[in-house]
Write an enzyme that holds these catalytic residues in place. Structure first.
Site, PDB file in Angstrom:
ATOM      1  N   ARG A   1       0.815  -1.260   0.120  1.00 60.24           N
ATOM      2  CA  ARG A   1      -0.025   0.024   0.002  1.00 60.24           C
ATOM      3  C   ARG A   1       1.029   1.502  -0.066  1.00 60.24           C
ATOM      4  O   ARG A   1       0.349   2.291  -0.553  1.00 60.24           O
ATOM      5  CB  ARG A   1      -0.610   0.191   1.029  1.00 60.24           C
ATOM      6  CG  ARG A   1      -2.041  -0.892   0.897  1.00 60.24           C
ATOM      7  CD  ARG A   1      -3.299  -0.868   2.065  1.00 60.24           C
ATOM      8  NE  ARG A   1      -4.302  -1.620   1.670  1.00 60.24           N
ATOM      9  CZ  ARG A   1      -5.274  -2.061   2.368  1.00 60.24           C
ATOM     10  NH1 ARG A   1      -4.892  -1.901   3.690  1.00 60.24           N
ATOM     11  NH2 ARG A   1      -6.081  -2.822   1.913  1.00 60.24           N
TER      12      ARG A   1
ATOM     13  N   LYS B   1     -21.158 -16.062   2.338  1.00 56.03           N
ATOM     14  CA  LYS B   1     -22.681 -15.569   2.647  1.00 56.03           C
ATOM     15  C   LYS B   1     -23.474 -15.124   1.538  1.00 56.03           C
ATOM     16  O   LYS B   1     -22.874 -14.028   1.161  1.00 56.03           O
ATOM     17  CB  LYS B   1     -22.503 -14.764   4.072  1.00 56.03           C
ATOM     18  CG  LYS B   1     -22.210 -15.660   5.180  1.00 56.03           C
ATOM     19  CD  LYS B   1     -22.306 -14.521   6.552  1.00 56.03           C
ATOM     20  CE  LYS B   1     -23.682 -14.487   6.958  1.00 56.03           C
ATOM     21  NZ  LYS B   1     -24.064 -13.415   7.998  1.00 56.03           N
TER      22      LYS B   1
ATOM     23  N   GLY C   1     -11.021  -7.842  -1.836  1.00 58.76           N
ATOM     24  CA  GLY C   1     -11.079  -8.755  -0.825  1.00 58.76           C
ATOM     25  C   GLY C   1     -10.548 -10.520  -1.398  1.00 58.76           C
ATOM     26  O   GLY C   1      -9.576 -10.482  -1.799  1.00 58.76           O
TER      27      GLY C   1
ATOM     28  N   GLY D   1     -14.898  -3.502   1.287  1.00 58.76           N
ATOM     29  CA  GLY D   1     -16.289  -2.798   1.578  1.00 58.76           C
ATOM     30  C   GLY D   1     -16.529  -1.702   0.506  1.00 58.76           C
ATOM     31  O   GLY D   1     -17.556  -1.752  -0.031  1.00 58.76           O
TER      32      GLY D   1
END
Ligand code: AMP
Length: 390
Positions: free
Chosen positions: A34, A199, A349, A372
């Site tokens: 990063r 999920k 992710g 997110g």
């Protein structure tokens, strides 16, 4: 999109919101990617003789004990090595030391301010976008550049707060992300969505937003079993997201021709990498078997749908890629996209981590860095960090 190239930064005090939220262990940086990725924007500012003041968060700060763990000092050291020039670290998020250091800056000087979330100890000032804090930080500079894509879905003082009080633009990292992701706003057809992961609940917003735009949605991973159960298949001990069963039933009814489910899976009786597995047709699962990857017929089926795709977006691995036995489906499909030059956007992710493990991350069209943030973009939500600059 307003980028750093559209704003005058020559000799200006430029505040940059970076994403230096690097993984740390015992006060040491384990992965400096990063920091490396932020260099393009910082070097551009150096080339324009700006005075550069960097902000970032690191981890979460909920109690005193988090302060030491999430001190940004090691980032300043690493950044200094990477830039090959001095980086002055100010161990506080506000106050005289910071203000004096900025007042004495010369063009091309670089300052890194302490972890913005240190402000969270005092009533979550950073994370709740305290208006005074945003105004204070903005008062330290002339222009603001947001280059932290990972927090663009949050209204924090160090992004939205500063942007609301200064002329602002996006840095090169965010520009790259938004350029790629915006291709999905009005996608070229055929547009194929690939979804996996654990999920269903986490992906409902994405499915609802993309189902009308997509030609097909290919579903694998653990989430496929909730859809299969909704179709009355015996799914044994596979992962089921009970609360999402109703949603799956409805979406399968409304979009029967768009949703493509696995026809075979790799099954075993233990959630582990040690147990033997078998490939079984989806009709033949026993009550004690769990599916941990898609099977070869499903890989072929998915490839058949992908072969004419003009653009693909993919979120979530198609199997438990953390176990080497069950990464075949994810890797084969990734390889297929790369080998056939199909424009694919990996939605952050786990799927990006899986592509990295397979050494394919740099070969796909775009691997998003946001978890997110990317998911919320795919849900079609207005992201506060974007809205504040647009
Ligand atoms: P998500 O964060 O929802 O994208 O989920 C990612 C996780 O889904 C990874 O940790 C995978 O191991 C897991 N996963 C993928 N396929 C399966 C499966 N068939 N059964 C259980 N977990 C799975």
């Amino acid at each position: 999109m307003k980028t750093i190239k559209d704003i005058d930064i020559e000799n200006k005090k430029v505040l940059i919101r970076c994403d230096f939220n690097v993984p740390m262990k015992d006060g040491k940086i384990i992965d400096d990617n990063r920091i490396k990725e932020s260099l393009k924007t910082i070097n551009y500012c150096l080339d324009h003789n700006a005075k550069i003041i960097l902000f970032s968060h690191l981890g979460r700060v909920k109690e005193e004990a988090d302060l030491k763990k999430n001190n940004l000092a090691p980032v300043a050291e690493r950044l200094e090595e990477l830039l090959g020039k001095k980086v002055t670290f100010i161990a506080k998020t506000r106050g005289e030391e910071l203000e004096n250091a900025i007042a004495n800056m010369k063009p091309q000087d670089v300052i890194l301010v302490q972890n913005t979330r240190y402000e969270d100890l005092d009533g979550k000032k950073e994370s709740s976008n305290d208006p005074e804090l945003g105004k204070y930080w903005a008062s330290l500079g002339d222009v603001f550049i947001n280059d932290a894509f990972g927090t663009i879905h949050r209204a924090h003082a160090s992004n939205v707060g500063i942007a609301s009080n200064l002329p602002s633009a996006f840095g090169f990292l965010i520009e790259k992300e938004l350029t790629a992701l915006s291709e999905l706003d009005h996608p070229q057809q055929p547009f194929i969505v690939v979804l996996g992961g654990a999920k269903v609940a986490d992906k409902i917003g994405v499915i609802e937003n993309l189902v009308t735009k997509a030609d097909k949605i290919l579903i694998g991973g653990g989430m496929a079993f909730t859809f299969l159960k909704a179709e009355n298949y015996e799914v044994g001990s596979s992962l089921i997201d009970k609360e999402s069963l109703e949603f799956c039933t409805k979406i399968l009814k409304d979009y029967a021709d768009k949703i493509i489910l696995p026809v075979d899976v790799a099954v075993t009786t233990e959630y582990s990498n040690e147990e033997e597995y078998q490939v079984k047709d989806i009709n033949n699962l026993a009550y004690n078997e769990m599916g941990l990857d898609i099977g070869p017929n499903t890989i072929a089926l998915f490839e058949n749908h992908l072969k004419t795709a003009k653009i693909v977006v993919w979120n979530g691995p198609l199997g438990v890629y953390e176990f080497d036995k069950y990464r075949k489906g994810t890797e084969e499909i990734l390889k297929y996209l790369v080998d056939h030059n199909i424009k694919a956007i990996l939605g952050g992710g786990d799927i990006v981590a899986a592509a990295s493990t397979a050494n394919l991350k740099d070969k796909v069209y775009h691997a998003s860095t946001g978890g997110g943030a990317t998911l919320e973009y795919l849900e079609g939500k207005t992201l506060p960090g974007i809205a504040a600059i647009k």
